[in-house]
Design a protein around this motif. Structure first.
Motif, short mmCIF file in Angstrom:
data_model
loop_
_atom_site.label_atom_id
_atom_site.label_comp_id
_atom_site.label_asym_id
_atom_site.label_seq_id
_atom_site.Cartn_x
_atom_site.Cartn_y
_atom_site.Cartn_z
N ARG A 1 0.84 -1.21 0.00
CA ARG A 1 0.00 0.00 0.00
C ARG A 1 0.87 1.26 0.00
O ARG A 1 0.55 2.24 -0.67
CB ARG A 1 -0.93 -0.01 1.22
CG ARG A 1 -2.04 -1.06 1.15
CD ARG A 1 -3.17 -0.72 2.11
NE ARG A 1 -2.72 -0.66 3.50
CZ ARG A 1 -2.74 -1.70 4.33
NH1 ARG A 1 -3.17 -2.88 3.90
NH2 ARG A 1 -2.34 -1.57 5.58
N ARG A 2 1.96 1.22 0.76
CA ARG A 2 2.85 2.37 0.82
C ARG A 2 3.49 2.63 -0.55
O ARG A 2 3.62 3.77 -0.98
CB ARG A 2 3.94 2.15 1.87
CG ARG A 2 4.86 3.36 2.05
CD ARG A 2 5.94 3.06 3.07
NE ARG A 2 5.36 2.71 4.35
CZ ARG A 2 5.75 1.69 5.11
NH1 ARG A 2 6.72 0.90 4.69
NH2 ARG A 2 5.18 1.45 6.27
N ARG A 3 3.89 1.57 -1.25
CA ARG A 3 4.49 1.73 -2.58
C ARG A 3 3.52 2.36 -3.56
O ARG A 3 3.89 3.17 -4.40
CB ARG A 3 4.98 0.38 -3.12
CG ARG A 3 6.31 -0.06 -2.55
CD ARG A 3 6.99 -1.09 -3.44
NE ARG A 3 6.23 -2.34 -3.49
CZ ARG A 3 6.41 -3.35 -2.65
NH1 ARG A 3 7.31 -3.24 -1.67
NH2 ARG A 3 5.71 -4.45 -2.76
N GLU A 4 2.24 2.00 -3.44
CA GLU A 4 1.23 2.59 -4.34
C GLU A 4 1.07 4.07 -4.06
O GLU A 4 0.98 4.88 -4.99
CB GLU A 4 -0.11 1.86 -4.16
CG GLU A 4 -1.26 2.42 -4.99
CD GLU A 4 -1.00 2.37 -6.48
OE1 GLU A 4 -1.64 3.15 -7.21
OE2 GLU A 4 -0.16 1.56 -6.93
N ARG A 5 1.06 4.45 -2.78
CA ARG A 5 0.97 5.88 -2.44
C ARG A 5 2.19 6.63 -2.98
O ARG A 5 2.08 7.75 -3.49
CB ARG A 5 0.86 6.06 -0.93
CG ARG A 5 -0.47 5.62 -0.34
CD ARG A 5 -0.68 6.21 1.05
NE ARG A 5 0.39 5.84 1.98
CZ ARG A 5 0.38 4.74 2.73
NH1 ARG A 5 -0.64 3.90 2.64
NH2 ARG A 5 1.38 4.49 3.56
N ASP A 6 3.36 6.03 -2.84
CA ASP A 6 4.59 6.67 -3.34
C ASP A 6 4.56 6.82 -4.86
O ASP A 6 5.02 7.82 -5.40
CB ASP A 6 5.82 5.85 -2.92
CG ASP A 6 6.10 5.93 -1.44
OD1 ASP A 6 5.55 6.84 -0.79
OD2 ASP A 6 6.86 5.08 -0.92
N ARG A 7 3.99 5.82 -5.54
CA ARG A 7 3.90 5.90 -7.00
C ARG A 7 3.03 7.07 -7.44
O ARG A 7 3.38 7.83 -8.35
CB ARG A 7 3.33 4.58 -7.57
CG ARG A 7 3.30 4.53 -9.09
CD ARG A 7 2.48 3.34 -9.57
NE ARG A 7 1.09 3.46 -9.19
CZ ARG A 7 0.22 4.24 -9.83
NH1 ARG A 7 0.59 4.98 -10.85
NH2 ARG A 7 -1.04 4.29 -9.44
N VAL A 8 1.89 7.24 -6.76
CA VAL A 8 1.00 8.37 -7.08
C VAL A 8 1.69 9.70 -6.79
O VAL A 8 1.60 10.64 -7.59
CB VAL A 8 -0.32 8.24 -6.27
CG1 VAL A 8 -1.17 9.49 -6.44
CG2 VAL A 8 -1.09 7.00 -6.71
N ARG A 9 2.39 9.79 -5.67
CA ARG A 9 3.09 11.03 -5.31
C ARG A 9 4.16 11.37 -6.34
O ARG A 9 4.29 12.53 -6.75
CB ARG A 9 3.71 10.88 -3.92
CG ARG A 9 4.54 12.09 -3.49
CD ARG A 9 5.08 11.90 -2.06
NE ARG A 9 5.77 10.65 -1.92
CZ ARG A 9 7.03 10.43 -2.32
NH1 ARG A 9 7.71 11.42 -2.89
NH2 ARG A 9 7.60 9.26 -2.14
N ARG A 10 4.94 10.38 -6.79
CA ARG A 10 5.98 10.64 -7.78
C ARG A 10 5.38 11.10 -9.11
O ARG A 10 5.94 11.97 -9.78
CB ARG A 10 6.84 9.39 -7.99
CG ARG A 10 7.78 9.09 -6.83
CD ARG A 10 8.81 8.06 -7.23
NE ARG A 10 8.20 6.78 -7.61
CZ ARG A 10 7.97 5.79 -6.79
NH1 ARG A 10 8.28 5.91 -5.50
NH2 ARG A 10 7.43 4.67 -7.22
N ALA A 11 4.23 10.51 -9.48
CA ALA A 11 3.58 10.93 -10.72
C ALA A 11 3.14 12.39 -10.64
O ALA A 11 3.28 13.16 -11.60
CB ALA A 11 2.38 10.03 -11.01
#
Length: 347
Positions: free
Chosen positions: A235-245
């Motif tokens: 779940r944390r990786r998905e949040r980080d992916r959205v933030r980087r985008a």
């Protein structure tokens, strides 16, 4: 190179580092000036060179002048000086030397932005004063251990000579390949002794991290911890992916605005297209360089030139026809210059 010209180039390299990381080091400047490549710095940090100056494209006097110019620029900017120890990634943790002379202090200073919070300054200071990881090399060719005359899959430098892991008392460690950041981080935390494994990439001419050597019990404990919270980390990786985008979109918008400022005759859709193409994460294009992230004028211009070369000239057709790359660039140079002049004219 005249001293005023060198001062200008030092300031440009330092500005890029400051914008990117909020602090500047002497190494940031000399690599920004292209006097040293990161692979040279890696060799030096591994303890495989007597001084950093031995690997540089300029002499020690020029390095001393550069350190002085960096100091003048940093003090004028109001940056905070913090002297930082530099030690080798070897078992003896010996002090790294920049030049042969006795005074190493001018090169060790890290210049911190006044905008950094006290907590961030404290974390940076702690990280910079911490001894570096032990560095083990996976050699491309067989080597001979300086102690026993044998060889092995890895070597570590001691007293400027290669030693096998048995003679270095590291042969009880097991190899953990790169690829799982959480597992690597936790295995290193659990292990009382660890070492980073690197290997030289001949094509890219850099040392690349291949993994870690850790204690076997530490690896088992780290695997247990990772299994226990795998869903949380997903779940944390998905949040980080959205933030980087979202960060990419913001950066590309700033880059498009800078293109429009430097080239007012460039149509807005074209400026957006150049920014989106050059600034794509992981592309390795000029728009992802440190200079472009700092919105450096030269890097932005290079991105515009690359777009013109591929979209407004016969460059790609010439390459497909077998023309050498540099010859093809020479043949389209005049077209690029005319298009740049057109983009520079308002309206």
């Amino acid at each position: 190179m005249s001293k005023p010209n060198l001062a200008r180039r030092v300031a440009q390299a330092a500005e890029i580092a400051l914008t990117t990381r909020k602090y500047v080091t002497f190494i940031d400047v000399v690599t920004g000036l292209r006097w040293l490549h990161t692979r040279h710095v890696d060799v030096w940090r591994q303890g495989r060179a007597g001084t950093l100056a031995e690997l540089a494209a300029v002499d020690e006097d020029r390095l001393l002048v550069t350190a002085g110019l960096l100091r003048e620029w940093a003090l004028a900017k109001g940056l905070r000086p913090v002297e930082t120890p530099y030690v080798a990634g070897t078992r003896d943790r010996r002090e790294l030397r920049f030049v042969k002379g006795p005074d190493q202090a001018p090169f060790r200073v890290h210049w911190l932005s006044p905008d950094l919070s006290e907590a961030r300054v404290r974390r940076l200071t702690e990280a910079q004063s911490k001894a570096p990881d032990l560095m083990v090399v996976a050699p491309l060719e067989p080597f001979t251990c300086a102690s026993c005359g044998d060889t092995g899959p890895y070597l570590i430098m001691e007293d400027d000579e290669p030693h096998c892991l048995t003679c270095a008392d590291l042969d009880h460690l097991v190899f953990l390949p790169s690829g799982n950041a959480a597992l690597s981080r936790r295995a290193k935390q659990e292990s009382g002794l660890s070492a980073v494994v690197v290997q030289y990439n001949r094509r890219r001419k850099v040392y690349q991290r291949k993994g870690l050597l850790v204690e076997e019990a530490a690896l088992a404990a780290a695997e247990e911890r990772c299994l226990a919270d795998e869903e949380v980390r997903l779940r944390r990786r998905e949040r980080d992916r959205v933030r980087r985008a979202e960060q990419d979109v913001e950066f590309q918008a700033k880059m498009a605005a800078e293109i429009a400022r430097l080239f007012p005759g460039c149509p807005e859709p074209r400026a957006r297209e150049i920014a989106e193409h050059a600034g794509q994460r992981g592309s390795g294009r000029v728009g992802r360089s440190a200079a472009a992230k700092a919105l450096d004028e030269n890097a932005i211009t290079l991105a515009v030139i690359a777009s013109i070369r591929h979209l407004d000239t016969d460059y790609d057709r010439l390459l497909m026809a077998g023309a050498p790359r540099m010859e093809a660039r020479d043949r389209v140079r005049d077209v690029i210059e005319r298009k740049l002049e057109e983009f520079r004219r308002p309206g």
